[in-house]
Design a protein around this motif. Structure first.
Motif, PDB file in Angstrom:
ATOM      1  N   TYR A   5      41.974  28.871  44.520  1.00  0.00           N
ATOM      2  CA  TYR A   5      40.740  29.448  43.980  1.00  0.00           C
ATOM      3  C   TYR A   5      39.557  28.487  44.088  1.00  0.00           C
ATOM      4  O   TYR A   5      38.416  28.930  44.241  1.00  0.00           O
ATOM      5  CB  TYR A   5      40.956  29.969  42.561  1.00  0.00           C
ATOM      6  CG  TYR A   5      41.772  31.234  42.591  1.00  0.00           C
ATOM      7  CD1 TYR A   5      41.315  32.355  43.278  1.00  0.00           C
ATOM      8  CD2 TYR A   5      43.017  31.294  42.008  1.00  0.00           C
ATOM      9  CE1 TYR A   5      42.061  33.516  43.357  1.00  0.00           C
ATOM     10  CE2 TYR A   5      43.777  32.459  42.074  1.00  0.00           C
ATOM     11  CZ  TYR A   5      43.297  33.558  42.747  1.00  0.00           C
ATOM     12  OH  TYR A   5      44.045  34.709  42.821  1.00  0.00           O
ATOM     13  N   HIS A  43      44.375  36.407  52.646  1.00  0.00           N
ATOM     14  CA  HIS A  43      43.439  37.442  52.180  1.00  0.00           C
ATOM     15  C   HIS A  43      42.018  36.879  52.102  1.00  0.00           C
ATOM     16  O   HIS A  43      41.064  37.512  52.562  1.00  0.00           O
ATOM     17  CB  HIS A  43      43.929  37.915  50.811  1.00  0.00           C
ATOM     18  CG  HIS A  43      43.211  39.071  50.215  1.00  0.00           C
ATOM     19  ND1 HIS A  43      43.115  40.299  50.838  1.00  0.00           N
ATOM     20  CD2 HIS A  43      42.589  39.206  49.025  1.00  0.00           C
ATOM     21  CE1 HIS A  43      42.453  41.139  50.049  1.00  0.00           C
ATOM     22  NE2 HIS A  43      42.117  40.499  48.947  1.00  0.00           N
ATOM     23  N   HIS A  44      41.895  35.679  51.567  1.00  0.00           N
ATOM     24  CA  HIS A  44      40.564  35.077  51.432  1.00  0.00           C
ATOM     25  C   HIS A  44      40.081  34.438  52.732  1.00  0.00           C
ATOM     26  O   HIS A  44      38.873  34.387  52.975  1.00  0.00           O
ATOM     27  CB  HIS A  44      40.546  34.087  50.275  1.00  0.00           C
ATOM     28  CG  HIS A  44      40.611  34.774  48.954  1.00  0.00           C
ATOM     29  ND1 HIS A  44      39.558  35.500  48.442  1.00  0.00           N
ATOM     30  CD2 HIS A  44      41.617  34.897  48.058  1.00  0.00           C
ATOM     31  CE1 HIS A  44      39.910  36.015  47.282  1.00  0.00           C
ATOM     32  NE2 HIS A  44      41.153  35.671  47.033  1.00  0.00           N
ATOM     33  N   PHE A  80      48.435  43.685  44.865  1.00  0.00           N
ATOM     34  CA  PHE A  80      47.499  43.355  45.945  1.00  0.00           C
ATOM     35  C   PHE A  80      47.397  44.450  47.009  1.00  0.00           C
ATOM     36  O   PHE A  80      46.472  44.459  47.810  1.00  0.00           O
ATOM     37  CB  PHE A  80      47.913  42.056  46.649  1.00  0.00           C
ATOM     38  CG  PHE A  80      47.419  40.825  45.992  1.00  0.00           C
ATOM     39  CD1 PHE A  80      46.098  40.416  46.122  1.00  0.00           C
ATOM     40  CD2 PHE A  80      48.274  40.043  45.237  1.00  0.00           C
ATOM     41  CE1 PHE A  80      45.641  39.279  45.516  1.00  0.00           C
ATOM     42  CE2 PHE A  80      47.829  38.895  44.621  1.00  0.00           C
ATOM     43  CZ  PHE A  80      46.507  38.511  44.757  1.00  0.00           C
ATOM     44  N   SER A  83      44.064  46.435  47.796  1.00  0.00           N
ATOM     45  CA  SER A  83      43.045  45.568  48.378  1.00  0.00           C
ATOM     46  C   SER A  83      43.408  45.139  49.795  1.00  0.00           C
ATOM     47  O   SER A  83      42.550  45.099  50.685  1.00  0.00           O
ATOM     48  CB  SER A  83      42.855  44.336  47.484  1.00  0.00           C
ATOM     49  OG  SER A  83      41.865  43.495  48.011  1.00  0.00           O
ATOM     50  N   LEU A 115      46.521  50.125  40.165  1.00  0.00           N
ATOM     51  CA  LEU A 115      45.278  49.577  39.625  1.00  0.00           C
ATOM     52  C   LEU A 115      44.957  50.140  38.254  1.00  0.00           C
ATOM     53  O   LEU A 115      45.094  51.342  38.020  1.00  0.00           O
ATOM     54  CB  LEU A 115      44.106  49.872  40.565  1.00  0.00           C
ATOM     55  CG  LEU A 115      44.150  49.238  41.949  1.00  0.00           C
ATOM     56  CD1 LEU A 115      42.929  49.673  42.746  1.00  0.00           C
ATOM     57  CD2 LEU A 115      44.234  47.729  41.859  1.00  0.00           C
ATOM     58  N   ASP A 118      39.837  49.280  35.285  1.00  0.00           N
ATOM     59  CA  ASP A 118      39.032  48.149  34.847  1.00  0.00           C
ATOM     60  C   ASP A 118      38.047  47.784  35.954  1.00  0.00           C
ATOM     61  O   ASP A 118      37.905  48.513  36.944  1.00  0.00           O
ATOM     62  CB  ASP A 118      39.924  46.960  34.470  1.00  0.00           C
ATOM     63  CG  ASP A 118      40.808  46.476  35.628  1.00  0.00           C
ATOM     64  OD1 ASP A 118      40.666  46.968  36.766  1.00  0.00           O
ATOM     65  OD2 ASP A 118      41.646  45.590  35.390  1.00  0.00           O
ATOM     66  N   ALA A 119      37.366  46.658  35.789  1.00  0.00           N
ATOM     67  CA  ALA A 119      36.339  46.250  36.763  1.00  0.00           C
ATOM     68  C   ALA A 119      36.939  46.028  38.148  1.00  0.00           C
ATOM     69  O   ALA A 119      36.353  46.442  39.159  1.00  0.00           O
ATOM     70  CB  ALA A 119      35.620  45.000  36.275  1.00  0.00           C
ATOM     71  N   TYR A 120      38.108  45.387  38.221  1.00  0.00           N
ATOM     72  CA  TYR A 120      38.740  45.142  39.516  1.00  0.00           C
ATOM     73  C   TYR A 120      39.099  46.464  40.190  1.00  0.00           C
ATOM     74  O   TYR A 120      38.843  46.664  41.376  1.00  0.00           O
ATOM     75  CB  TYR A 120      39.985  44.261  39.357  1.00  0.00           C
ATOM     76  CG  TYR A 120      40.734  44.069  40.654  1.00  0.00           C
ATOM     77  CD1 TYR A 120      40.211  43.270  41.665  1.00  0.00           C
ATOM     78  CD2 TYR A 120      41.952  44.699  40.881  1.00  0.00           C
ATOM     79  CE1 TYR A 120      40.888  43.103  42.869  1.00  0.00           C
ATOM     80  CE2 TYR A 120      42.637  44.540  42.072  1.00  0.00           C
ATOM     81  CZ  TYR A 120      42.103  43.737  43.062  1.00  0.00           C
ATOM     82  OH  TYR A 120      42.775  43.581  44.247  1.00  0.00           O
ATOM     83  N   GLY A 121      39.695  47.378  39.430  1.00  0.00           N
ATOM     84  CA  GLY A 121      40.032  48.688  39.980  1.00  0.00           C
ATOM     85  C   GLY A 121      38.802  49.413  40.490  1.00  0.00           C
ATOM     86  O   GLY A 121      38.832  50.060  41.544  1.00  0.00           O
ATOM     87  N   VAL A 123      36.057  48.025  41.632  1.00  0.00           N
ATOM     88  CA  VAL A 123      35.617  47.367  42.874  1.00  0.00           C
ATOM     89  C   VAL A 123      36.410  47.894  44.063  1.00  0.00           C
ATOM     90  O   VAL A 123      35.840  48.203  45.115  1.00  0.00           O
ATOM     91  CB  VAL A 123      35.746  45.830  42.759  1.00  0.00           C
ATOM     92  CG1 VAL A 123      35.631  45.152  44.111  1.00  0.00           C
ATOM     93  CG2 VAL A 123      34.708  45.275  41.799  1.00  0.00           C
ATOM     94  N   ILE A 124      37.714  48.017  43.900  1.00  0.00           N
ATOM     95  CA  ILE A 124      38.559  48.503  44.998  1.00  0.00           C
ATOM     96  C   ILE A 124      38.233  49.964  45.306  1.00  0.00           C
ATOM     97  O   ILE A 124      38.076  50.342  46.471  1.00  0.00           O
ATOM     98  CB  ILE A 124      40.057  48.330  44.673  1.00  0.00           C
ATOM     99  CG1 ILE A 124      40.388  46.848  44.446  1.00  0.00           C
ATOM    100  CG2 ILE A 124      40.925  48.933  45.783  1.00  0.00           C
ATOM    101  CD1 ILE A 124      40.061  45.933  45.605  1.00  0.00           C
TER     102      ILE A 124
END
Length: 146
Positions: A5, A43-44, A80, A83, A115, A118-121, A123-124
């Motif tokens: 990270y 991934h990154h 993951f 994404s 998912l 939430d915020a991550y869900g 975004v996807i």
């Protein structure tokens, strides 16, 4: 994961430094390394590639890390999948392989059940809509980050 990270955070201001740090970590982790670490690094690394072909290669490596021989698909790796498939769809779109992009998008949608709302869900889900719209217009341009 802390090293991963830290390298990812470089990507916001210095993609070259992020690419170098993530590549170093990829090499350190190696083929037999922890699948989650391999997946996250690849991934990154896809995100900091200059060319869409490079992004596609790293997106494919990220997915391969999840589905390697003998690797159990645990909750962490399963989370993951939306994404990973979203990024594959976007990379295929950016190289002009619209049919494969549509297939990857459908697979991503098939994994949305993992998912949370939430915020991550969000975004996807937004990313899926953005890639779908770009596919409809047959755009190969990089999408701006949401």
């Amino acid at each position: 994961m802390a090293d991963i990270y830290a390298a990812v955070r470089l990507g916001g201001g210095d993609p070259d430094a992020a690419r170098a740090a993530l590549t170093r970590l990829w090499n350190e982790i190696g083929e037999g390394g922890d699948p989650l670490h391999r997946c996250v690094v690849a991934h990154h690394l896809a995100d900091v590639q200059e060319l869409p072909e490079g992004a596609l290669l790293w997106d494919q490596r990220a997915l391969a890390a999840v589905f390697g021989p003998g690797i159990p698909l645990d909750e962490g790796l399963r989370g993951f999948l939306p994404s990973l498939y979203l990024n594959l769809a976007d990379s295929h779109r950016r190289v002009g392989d619209f049919e494969m992009a549509r297939m990857q998008l459908a697979i991503a949608r098939g994994h949305l059940d993992v998912l949370a709302n939430d915020a991550y869900g969000a975004v996807i889900r937004t990313g899926l809509s953005d890639v779908e719209a770009a596919l409809e217009s047959r755009s190969m341009e990089r999408l701006s980050a949401s």
